[in-house]
Design a protein around this motif. Structure first.
Motif, PDB file in Angstrom:
ATOM      1  N   LEU A 130       0.838  -1.204   0.000  1.00  0.00           N
ATOM      2  CA  LEU A 130       0.000   0.000   0.000  1.00  0.00           C
ATOM      3  C   LEU A 130       0.874   1.255   0.000  1.00  0.00           C
ATOM      4  N   SER A 131       1.626   1.476   1.091  1.00  0.00           N
ATOM      5  CA  SER A 131       2.351   2.743   1.271  1.00  0.00           C
ATOM      6  C   SER A 131       3.405   2.964   0.189  1.00  0.00           C
ATOM      7  N   GLU A 132       3.565   4.241  -0.138  1.00  0.00           N
ATOM      8  CA  GLU A 132       4.586   4.657  -1.110  1.00  0.00           C
ATOM      9  C   GLU A 132       5.376   5.813  -0.517  1.00  0.00           C
ATOM     10  N   GLY A 176       1.000   7.750   2.264  1.00  0.00           N
ATOM     11  CA  GLY A 176       0.815   6.895   3.442  1.00  0.00           C
ATOM     12  C   GLY A 176      -0.625   6.966   3.886  1.00  0.00           C
ATOM     13  N   SER A 177      -0.924   7.924   4.771  1.00  0.00           N
ATOM     14  CA  SER A 177      -2.305   8.081   5.234  1.00  0.00           C
ATOM     15  C   SER A 177      -3.228   8.423   4.069  1.00  0.00           C
ATOM     16  N   ASP A 178      -2.725   9.271   3.181  1.00  0.00           N
ATOM     17  CA  ASP A 178      -3.516   9.655   2.007  1.00  0.00           C
ATOM     18  C   ASP A 178      -3.270   8.624   0.907  1.00  0.00           C
ATOM     19  N   GLY A 221      -2.497   1.995   9.669  1.00  0.00           N
ATOM     20  CA  GLY A 221      -3.291   3.235   9.788  1.00  0.00           C
ATOM     21  C   GLY A 221      -2.961   3.926  11.095  1.00  0.00           C
ATOM     22  N   THR A 222      -2.566   5.200  11.028  1.00  0.00           N
ATOM     23  CA  THR A 222      -2.156   5.900  12.261  1.00  0.00           C
ATOM     24  C   THR A 222      -3.379   6.172  13.137  1.00  0.00           C
ATOM     25  N   SER A 223      -3.109   6.406  14.423  1.00  0.00           N
ATOM     26  CA  SER A 223      -4.215   6.661  15.360  1.00  0.00           C
ATOM     27  C   SER A 223      -5.036   7.870  14.920  1.00  0.00           C
ATOM     28  N   GLU A 224      -4.354   8.921  14.423  1.00  0.00           N
ATOM     29  CA  GLU A 224      -5.083  10.137  14.042  1.00  0.00           C
ATOM     30  C   GLU A 224      -6.100   9.823  12.930  1.00  0.00           C
ATOM     31  N   ILE A 225      -5.667   9.006  11.975  1.00  0.00           N
ATOM     32  CA  ILE A 225      -6.568   8.642  10.874  1.00  0.00           C
ATOM     33  C   ILE A 225      -7.750   7.827  11.415  1.00  0.00           C
TER      34      ILE A 225
HETATM   35  C1  LIG Z   1       5.934  -1.368  11.760  1.00  0.00           C
HETATM   36  C2  LIG Z   1       5.316  -0.879  10.496  1.00  0.00           C
HETATM   37  C3  LIG Z   1       4.976  -1.798   9.503  1.00  0.00           C
HETATM   38  C4  LIG Z   1       4.415  -1.324   8.305  1.00  0.00           C
HETATM   39  N1  LIG Z   1       4.143  -2.250   7.338  1.00  0.00           N
HETATM   40  C5  LIG Z   1       3.593  -1.834   6.177  1.00  0.00           C
HETATM   41  C6  LIG Z   1       3.333  -2.775   5.122  1.00  0.00           C
HETATM   42  O1  LIG Z   1       3.605  -3.980   5.264  1.00  0.00           O
HETATM   43  N2  LIG Z   1       2.797  -2.318   3.970  1.00  0.00           N
HETATM   44  C7  LIG Z   1       2.486  -0.998   3.775  1.00  0.00           C
HETATM   45  O2  LIG Z   1       1.968  -0.665   2.709  1.00  0.00           O
HETATM   46  N3  LIG Z   1       2.742  -0.073   4.744  1.00  0.00           N
HETATM   47  C8  LIG Z   1       3.305  -0.458   5.926  1.00  0.00           C
HETATM   48  N4  LIG Z   1       3.579   0.469   6.906  1.00  0.00           N
HETATM   49  C9  LIG Z   1       3.392   1.885   6.614  1.00  0.00           C
HETATM   50  C10 LIG Z   1       2.206   2.507   7.335  1.00  0.00           C
HETATM   51  O3  LIG Z   1       0.980   1.991   6.859  1.00  0.00           O
HETATM   52  C11 LIG Z   1       2.309   4.019   7.166  1.00  0.00           C
HETATM   53  O4  LIG Z   1       3.494   4.432   7.824  1.00  0.00           O
HETATM   54  C12 LIG Z   1       1.116   4.752   7.730  1.00  0.00           C
HETATM   55  O5  LIG Z   1      -0.032   4.478   6.982  1.00  0.00           O
HETATM   56  C13 LIG Z   1       1.350   6.274   7.787  1.00  0.00           C
HETATM   57  O6  LIG Z   1       1.778   6.773   6.559  1.00  0.00           O
HETATM   58  P1  LIG Z   1       3.079   7.722   6.487  1.00  0.00           P
HETATM   59  O7  LIG Z   1       4.202   6.996   7.162  1.00  0.00           O
HETATM   60  O8  LIG Z   1       3.271   8.116   5.064  1.00  0.00           O
HETATM   61  O9  LIG Z   1       2.740   8.991   7.364  1.00  0.00           O
HETATM   62  P2  LIG Z   1       1.862  10.281   6.929  1.00  0.00           P
HETATM   63  O10 LIG Z   1       0.632   9.833   6.230  1.00  0.00           O
HETATM   64  O11 LIG Z   1       2.769  11.209   6.209  1.00  0.00           O
HETATM   65  O12 LIG Z   1       1.488  10.862   8.336  1.00  0.00           O
HETATM   66  C14 LIG Z   1       2.417  11.613   9.144  1.00  0.00           C
HETATM   67  C15 LIG Z   1       1.667  12.096  10.380  1.00  0.00           C
HETATM   68  O13 LIG Z   1       0.581  12.975   9.979  1.00  0.00           O
HETATM   69  C16 LIG Z   1      -0.653  12.507  10.520  1.00  0.00           C
HETATM   70  N5  LIG Z   1      -1.738  12.703   9.534  1.00  0.00           N
HETATM   71  C17 LIG Z   1      -1.695  12.425   8.203  1.00  0.00           C
HETATM   72  N6  LIG Z   1      -2.882  12.719   7.626  1.00  0.00           N
HETATM   73  C18 LIG Z   1      -3.700  13.171   8.612  1.00  0.00           C
HETATM   74  C19 LIG Z   1      -5.063  13.591   8.654  1.00  0.00           C
HETATM   75  N7  LIG Z   1      -5.820  13.612   7.554  1.00  0.00           N
HETATM   76  N8  LIG Z   1      -5.579  13.971   9.862  1.00  0.00           N
HETATM   77  C20 LIG Z   1      -4.820  13.934  10.987  1.00  0.00           C
HETATM   78  N9  LIG Z   1      -3.513  13.560  11.009  1.00  0.00           N
HETATM   79  C21 LIG Z   1      -2.961  13.161   9.847  1.00  0.00           C
HETATM   80  C22 LIG Z   1      -0.459  11.020  10.754  1.00  0.00           C
HETATM   81  O14 LIG Z   1      -1.323  10.534  11.771  1.00  0.00           O
HETATM   82  C23 LIG Z   1       1.013  10.969  11.178  1.00  0.00           C
HETATM   83  O15 LIG Z   1       1.125  11.261  12.551  1.00  0.00           O
HETATM   84  C24 LIG Z   1       4.164   0.050   8.104  1.00  0.00           C
HETATM   85  C25 LIG Z   1       4.493   0.963   9.107  1.00  0.00           C
HETATM   86  C26 LIG Z   1       5.072   0.519  10.284  1.00  0.00           C
HETATM   87  C27 LIG Z   1       5.423   1.530  11.335  1.00  0.00           C
END
Ligand SMILES: Cc1cc2nc3c(=O)[nH]c(=O)nc-3n(C[C@H](O)[C@H](O)[C@H](O)COP(=O)(O)OP(=O)(O)OC[C@H]3O[C@@H](n4cnc5c(N)ncnc54)[C@H](O)[C@@H]3O)c2cc1C
Length: 381
Positions: A130-132, A136-138, A365-369
């Motif tokens: 999923l993530s790129e 991430g969240s988006d 999925g982060t807690s905020e999301i």
């Molecule tokens: C241990 C671990 C294993 C993982 N394994 C996988 C995997 O196997 N496959 C995969 O695809 N991904 C994986 N991930 C990635 C994970 O899904 C992403 O890190 C996560 O979805 C957040 O995306 P990001 O890192 O790009 O952060 P961002 O999306 O850039 O977020 C950064 C911060 O901004 C906050 N934020 C972002 N948007 C909003 C909003 N709309 N409202 C409020 N706050 C917001 C977030 O909560 C976060 O605190 C893994 C991550 C970890 C830590």
């Protein structure tokens, strides 16, 4: 939100005991040692094969695909015991938890027949793509692109943070098969099964804070994916992905990643006869019990085919905070010297918990999301 109360039957208690006994024996034989966060970072293909031989992967799936046609509550019991024992189940975890159910729901008959028996045998592992780097969240902003060619698709792009891609055989990959239509960026996304050993795939490791391999960057350069490897409907990838997330977010692994540390803490406090500290540890056990009931209630609704996106987001957001609190409270109740190579189990489990726990509230999925999903009362998207 109404979740049903769940009572385990005598047969289910017996099953729990059978699994517990198996794990006790394998631990005593030295097939594994108890580890925190073993479900995502304890990859051990030999152990996965053993579990497959027991018939304990794909437990709920039809027998014709290698499953055992048992209930999702039976599966809940099984996973709870693996987590409590800190057993190394990461190699097959994703395939068992979400790839199998995804293929049963959206896959073709050929895909089911090809993949499910191998997954159930503990010999075929999947990663989540999923993530790129800029997504991430988006998630709907993913840019990994699949272009149609004769007989299949050519994929270019990159995924990141991909857990265990270095051990996995395939990745369920969210890609853009149609350009952004200017209306909704969730449209035009599809799920492809990509062979991680195919030409043009490069896997580059990103170590955990422990120094051990876990995540990866995965690059796709003109990777050919045959038409038969499209999952479900073209352009329906977003909706299919959301269905997968319900399985991903509500399980006991969102509560129990650091349970081995809590158990060891209680053992230590009992040895010290530290009644006041034991009362604090007991508060953690009480919280655990209520979270467990919430998580089991969601498993029950999932089994009945109900909508669980919002309660699953709740389980994940509260459960992962709880898992993170265990090392923090342990630190206040006993003296430890956390080191990964420590002889003392408490010190080793403490080191694992401290180094792994920052990721608990980010992965899946982060807690905020998740708070956003719960607050809006609607499924994201
Ligand atoms: C241990 C671990 C294993 C993982 N394994 C996988 C995997 O196997 N496959 C995969 O695809 N991904 C994986 N991930 C990635 C994970 O899904 C992403 O890190 C996560 O979805 C957040 O995306 P990001 O890192 O790009 O952060 P961002 O999306 O850039 O977020 C950064 C911060 O901004 C906050 N934020 C972002 N948007 C909003 C909003 N709309 N409202 C409020 N706050 C917001 C977030 O909560 C976060 O605190 C893994 C991550 C970890 C830590």
């Amino acid at each position: 939100m109404k979740l049903p109360a769940v009572h385990f039957t005598q047969r289910q208690h017996e099953f729990r005991f059978e699994v517990r006994q198996f794990l006790k024996e394998k631990c005593a034989e030295g097939k594994f040692h108890t580890k925190c966060d073993s479900w995502l970072s304890g990859s051990n293909p030999d152990f996965s094969k053993l579990v497959g031989e027991k018939g304990w992967i794909g437990l709920t799936w039809p027998k014709k695909y290698g499953g055992a046609e048992r209930s999702s509550l039976d599966r809940y019991i099984l996973t709870e015991e693996f987590l409590a024992a800190g057993a190394p189940v990461a190699a097959h975890w994703i395939a068992d938890r979400q790839t199998g159910p995804l293929l049963l729901r959206f896959g073709t008959e050929e895909q089911r027949q090809f993949f499910l028996p191998k997954i159930a045998a503990g010999t075929c592992y999947f990663a989540i793509g999923l993530s790129e780097p800029n997504s991430g969240s988006d998630l709907a902003s993913v840019t990994t692109k699949a272009e149609k060619v004769e007989g299949g698709w050519i994929v270019n792009g990159a995924k990141t943070w991909t857990s265990n891609a270095h051990d996995a055989h395939y990745m369920i990959t969210l890609v853009r098969t149609d350009p952004f239509d200017g209306v909704k960026k969730h449209n035009g996304l599809s799920q492809l099964i990509i062979d991680l050993h195919a030409e043009g795939v490069t896997i580059s490791p990103i170590n955990y804070m422990t120094g051990q391999p876990h995540f990866n960057d995965v690059y796709f350069e003109n990777v050919f994916v045959p038409d038969e490897m499209v999952v479900g409907e073209l352009g329906n990838g977003w909706k299919q992905g959301l269905a997968e997330l319900a399985f991903e977010r509500s399980g006991p692994e969102r509560i129990l990643s650091t349970l081995p540390l809590l158990v060891e803490l209680i053992e230590e406090l009992k040895k010290q006869n530290n009644v006041i500290a034991l009362e604090e540890a007991a508060k953690l056990v009480a919280q655990l019990w209520s979270l467990r009931n919430l998580s089991i209630g969601v498993a029950r609704v999932l089994e009945e085919g109900g909508e669980v996106a919002i309660p699953a987001a709740l389980v994940k957001s509260i459960g992962t905070k709880f898992e993170q609190s265990i090392p923090e409270i342990t630190r206040l109740l006993v003296d430890t010297y956390p080191r990964l190579e420590a002889k003392q189990k408490l010190d080793r489990l403490m080191a694992e918990s401290l180094l792994h726990s920052p990721g608990f509230t980010i992965r899946g999925g982060t807690s905020e999301i998740l708070y956003g999903i719960v607050a809006k009362g609607v499924v994201a998207g």
